[in-house]
Motif scaffolding. Structure first.
Motif: not given
Length: 187
Positions: A108-128
């Motif tokens: 018997l065939e079960g349900p499939g999978l369809n999933v997407s994930h998104l990550t957004v990132s940002k870096n700030w160099n405050l000092t050296e």
């Protein structure tokens, strides 16, 4: 039968030295420059599972469960599958006394999978040596409902073929959209 995992990692082209807003300096560059995008998508056809029965020792071997007799296909066409009837339970019966069930394993065939994930990132160099990092992670960005296997025990007619749960969260989960934001100071 089929599984695809797609990944995308992208430095967004904005800010000082990038394709767009390359002449941006100061506050504008701090706001629009240095963003990164990470995307992962899991697409999978349904995994196979086996029907079963319980409560009756049909084979006279001191076992009270096993594979039932298969009298029809059991798989419903994809357009007829619902969470209340994923497979045709009438296609299976408890084996006759003195016999083993003739049903195959994982038919018997079960349900499939369809999933997407998104990550957004940002870096700030405050000092050296000090950097501030912002991360926004969105699990199951499209909020697609991914179902788990249906109950497969034909001895419990009210539950057989019924899907009562979905995948949990995690890399391939995505039971429901979740948004997590983090701010981290690195030194």
């Amino acid at each position: 039968r089929h599984r695809a995992v797609m990944n995308l990692m992208l430095d967004l082209p904005f800010g000082h030295g990038a394709k767009y807003l390359s002449s941006a300096h100061g506050a504008v560059n701090q706001l629009v420059g240095g963003w990164q995008l990470y995307w992962v998508t899991f697409l999978q056809s349904g995994q196979y599972f086996s029907p079963s029965y319980s409560g009756f020792d049909s084979s006279n071997t001191n076992t009270t469960s096993g594979l039932p007799d298969r009298i029809a296909d059991g798989n419903l066409p994809s357009g007829q599958r619902t969470i209340n009837q994923w497979f045709d339970t009438a296609a299976f019966v408890v084996p006759r006394t003195g016999t083993f069930g003739n049903s195959g394993v994982n038919i018997l065939e079960g349900p499939g999978l369809n999933v997407s994930h998104l990550t957004v990132s940002k870096n700030w160099n405050l000092t050296e040596r000090v950097r501030l990092r912002y991360i926004a992670a969105i699990a199951d960005i499209f909020n697609h409902h991914n179902l788990y296997f249906p109950a497969s025990n034909i001895s419990v007619p009210a539950q057989a073929g019924v899907i009562s749960s979905d995948y949990g969260t995690g890399a391939e989960g995505g039971a429901r959209r979740q948004i997590e934001m983090r701010l981290r100071l690195e030194f």
